[in-house]
Design an enzyme around this catalytic site. Structure first.
Site, short mmCIF file in Angstrom:
data_model
loop_
_atom_site.label_atom_id
_atom_site.label_comp_id
_atom_site.label_asym_id
_atom_site.label_seq_id
_atom_site.Cartn_x
_atom_site.Cartn_y
_atom_site.Cartn_z
N CYS A 74 2.99 5.28 12.40
CA CYS A 74 2.41 3.96 12.18
C CYS A 74 1.94 3.42 13.58
CB CYS A 74 3.28 2.95 11.67
SG CYS A 74 3.89 3.53 10.14
N HIS A 102 1.17 -4.39 12.95
CA HIS A 102 1.14 -3.33 11.81
C HIS A 102 1.78 -3.79 10.57
CE1 HIS A 102 2.07 0.17 9.62
NE2 HIS A 102 3.42 0.06 9.89
N ASN A 147 1.42 -0.83 3.48
CA ASN A 147 1.64 -0.25 4.80
C ASN A 147 0.95 1.32 4.62
OD1 ASN A 147 2.49 1.25 7.00
ND2 ASN A 147 4.65 0.98 6.84
O1 UT7 Z 1 6.04 1.35 8.86
C1 UT7 Z 1 7.10 1.77 9.57
C2 UT7 Z 1 8.18 0.64 9.80
N1 UT7 Z 1 8.63 0.92 8.65
C3 UT7 Z 1 9.33 -0.50 8.18
O2 UT7 Z 1 9.26 -1.30 9.24
C4 UT7 Z 1 9.96 -0.74 7.01
C5 UT7 Z 1 11.01 -1.60 7.38
N2 UT7 Z 1 11.97 -2.01 6.11
C6 UT7 Z 1 11.73 -2.57 5.16
O3 UT7 Z 1 10.59 -3.12 4.97
C7 UT7 Z 1 12.92 -2.92 4.25
O4 UT7 Z 1 14.11 -2.69 4.57
C8 UT7 Z 1 12.74 -2.67 2.85
C9 UT7 Z 1 11.61 -3.53 1.98
C10 UT7 Z 1 12.46 -1.41 2.65
C11 UT7 Z 1 13.92 -3.00 1.93
O5 UT7 Z 1 14.31 -4.54 2.21
P1 UT7 Z 1 15.91 -4.83 2.60
O6 UT7 Z 1 15.79 -6.26 2.42
O7 UT7 Z 1 16.00 -4.05 3.79
O8 UT7 Z 1 16.80 -4.31 1.66
P2 UT7 Z 1 17.87 -3.06 1.43
O9 UT7 Z 1 17.35 -1.94 1.80
O10 UT7 Z 1 18.89 -3.84 2.36
O11 UT7 Z 1 18.24 -3.20 0.03
C12 UT7 Z 1 18.90 -4.52 -0.63
C13 UT7 Z 1 19.16 -4.21 -2.18
C14 UT7 Z 1 19.94 -2.83 -2.38
O12 UT7 Z 1 20.76 -3.01 -3.69
P3 UT7 Z 1 22.33 -3.54 -3.29
O13 UT7 Z 1 22.80 -2.30 -2.68
O14 UT7 Z 1 22.45 -4.76 -2.59
O15 UT7 Z 1 22.69 -3.70 -4.78
C15 UT7 Z 1 18.85 -1.97 -2.64
O16 UT7 Z 1 19.25 -0.92 -3.55
O17 UT7 Z 1 17.79 -4.09 -2.69
C16 UT7 Z 1 17.66 -2.70 -3.63
N3 UT7 Z 1 16.48 -2.25 -3.50
C17 UT7 Z 1 15.42 -2.76 -4.43
N4 UT7 Z 1 15.52 -3.43 -5.70
C18 UT7 Z 1 14.51 -3.67 -6.25
C19 UT7 Z 1 15.87 -1.47 -2.71
N5 UT7 Z 1 14.53 -1.41 -3.11
C20 UT7 Z 1 14.49 -1.99 -4.34
C21 UT7 Z 1 13.23 -2.39 -5.19
N6 UT7 Z 1 13.55 -3.11 -6.19
N7 UT7 Z 1 11.95 -1.57 -4.76
#
Ligand code: UT7
Length: 333
Positions: free
Chosen positions: A116, A257, A287
Site C-alpha cells: 500500500c 491510504h 482498499n
Molecule cells: O492496507 C494495509 C493496511 N491494512 C490495514 O490497515 C487493515 C487493518 N485492519 C483492519 O482494518 C481491521 O482490523 C479489520 C476491519 C480487518 C477488522 O476489524 P477489527 O475491529 O480489528 O476486528 P477483529 O479482527 O478484532 O474481529 C472482531 C470480531 C471477530 O469475532 P469474535 O472473535 O470477536 O467473535 C471476527 O471474527 O469480528 C469478526 N469479524 C467479522 N464479523 C463480521 C471479522 N471479520 C468480520 C466480517 N463480518 N467481515
C-alpha cells in the site's frame, strides 16, 4: 546554475465499472453491511473484469495523467509501477507492459513492491532521479487487481480490498514553490507476516499444495496491523510536519491510504484536522493498495477541489511492513 526540483504536475485514475457492495458480500460470507460499515467505513469496492489486468488499468490512468500534464508520451523518460498484483509475478514487469501499451519506447521501466505504500515510495524514487538530473519527466503508477489475490471466503480480508489504478507525472522544475517539499519512507521487515501472500515465490513455488492450502491468497493479521498502523502513522505525520515547520492547519488536503475509516479518523484526530481537510474515498473504493492514494487525489481533482499550489499531506501504511508520508504542493492545472 539553478537547482532542479521535482514537482507533481498531473494526476489520473481508472476505476473498473463492476461494483461489489456490502449487500452482495452478505450473500457470499458470514457478514453484514452494518458490521463492514461500522468497522471499516467501506460500502462498496470496484472489481476488474476477468480480462482486465493490472497493466490495463495502469495504462488508462497513465494516459489521463499524461494528457493532463500537457506533455506527450515522448517526453516521459522513466516509467515506474508500484503493485503487488502484477500481470506476471516474476517477469516482465508491469511497468514494461504499461510502457508498451502507451507506446513509450526505449526508456527505463521497472516495478517496485511496497504494497500500500508503493505510490509514495515511487514519489521518492522519482524525486531522487529528477533532483540528480538523471530524468526529467517520470510517470509513476499505482495499479492493483487486488481481487486476483483475495480469498472470497475469508471475511477478514475480502470485505476490504478493491481494484483500480492511479498515475501521476512528476517533472523537473526550477521553481522552488512547486517542489515536492519532503518525503519520509520507511519499513520494518520484522512484521512481514502481518500482511502477506505466501505464494508464489521462492519459498512456496507454484504447486498443488499452494492451491490446496490457498497460499496464493492475501493473509492479514487485521487487528494487529490496525493498531500498528494507527501508532506508526500518527508518529510519522507529526514528524514530517515538525521537521518542515508546517502546521497541520497549513495542510489543504490530507490524503491518507484508504484502508479503514477508523485508522484515517484516528490519525486525523491526532493532527486535529478539520473534516474538510481529510480526503475520503474508502466508502466507495475500499482498499486498493498502491492505487489508493493516487485514486483519492484524482477524486478531489475531478470534483474541482484540488487547485494549483494547494498543499497535500500524503500518508500510507502497508505490507512489508512499509509506511511513508509526503508533503506535496499540487503543481498541476
Ligand atoms: O492496507 C494495509 C493496511 N491494512 C490495514 O490497515 C487493515 C487493518 N485492519 C483492519 O482494518 C481491521 O482490523 C479489520 C476491519 C480487518 C477488522 O476489524 P477489527 O475491529 O480489528 O476486528 P477483529 O479482527 O478484532 O474481529 C472482531 C470480531 C471477530 O469475532 P469474535 O472473535 O470477536 O467473535 C471476527 O471474527 O469480528 C469478526 N469479524 C467479522 N464479523 C463480521 C471479522 N471479520 C468480520 C466480517 N463480518 N467481515
Amino acid at each position: 546554475m539553478s537547482k532542479t526540483y521535482a514537482s507533481f504536475i498531473s494526476i489520473g485514475a481508472y476505476v473498473p465499472s463492476k461494483i461489489l457492495d456490502n449487500k452482495m458480500l452478505e450473500e457470499m460470507i458470514d457478514t453484514t453491511d452494518e458490521w463492514i460499515t461500522k468497522r471499516t467505513g467501506i460500502k462498496e469496492r470496484h472489481i476488474a473484469n476477468e480480462n482486465e489486468y493490472t497493466s490495463d488499468m495502469g495504462a488508462k490512468a497513465s494516459q489521463q495523467a499524461i494528457e493532463r500534464s500537457g506533455l506527450s508520451t515522448d517526453d516521459i523518460d522513466l516509467v515506474l509501477c508500484a503493485t503487488v498484483t502484477p500481470d506476471y509475478f516474476n517477469m516482465p514487469s508491469t511497468a514494461c507492459i504499461i510502457s508498451d501499451k502507451l507506446g513509450i519506447r526505449d526508456v527505463q521501466a521497472f516495478d517496485i513492491s511496497a504494497a500500500c505504500s508503493g505510490f509514495v515510495y515511487l514519489l521518492s524514487i522519482a524525486k531522487a532521479f529528477i533532483e540528480s538530473g538523471m530524468k526529467k519527466n517520470v510517470l509513476i503508477v499505482g495499479a492493483e487487481k487486488f481481487s486476483s489475490i483475495v480469498d472470497y471466503s475469508d471475511r477478514g480480508t475480502c470485505i476490504l480490498f478493491g481494484d483500480g489504478a492511479g498515475a501521476a507525472v512528476i517533472s523537473a522544475t526550477t521553481d522552488k514553490d512547486k517542489a515536492i517539499i519532503d518525503i519520509h519512507a520507511s519499513a520494518d521487515g520484522s512484521y512481514s507476516d502481518f500482511l502477506m501472500t505466501p505464494a508464489p515465490g521462492s519459498v512456496n513455488p507454484a504447486s498443488q499444495k499452494v492451491l490446496d492450502e490457498g497460499l496464493n491468497f492475501v493473509k492479514m493479521k487485521g487487528n494487529e496491523t490496525f493498531k500498528l498502523a494507527v501508532k506508526t502513522l500518527t508518529k510519522d505525520v507529526k514528524n514530517i510536519l515538525a521537521h518542515n515547520n508546517i502546521e497541520s492547519s497549513d495542510i489543504k488536503h490530507f490524503i491518507p491510504h484508504q484502508a479503514n475509516y477508523r485508522i484515517i479518523k484516528a490519525v486525523g484526530d491526532a493532527l486535529k484536522l478539520e473534516k474538510e481537510q481529510i480526503v475520503l474515498t474508502v466508502h466507495k473504493f475500499g482498499n486498493t493498495s498502491a492505487a489508493s492514494i493516487p485514486m483519492a487525489i484524482n477524486d478531489i481533482y475531478e470534483l474541482g477541489r484540488l487547485k494549483e499550489n494547494e498543499l497535500m499531506l500524503l500518508d500510507t501504511f502497508g505490507g512489508g511492513l512499509t509506511w511513508a508520508s509526503a508533503l506535496v504542493p499540487f503543481a498541476g492545472k
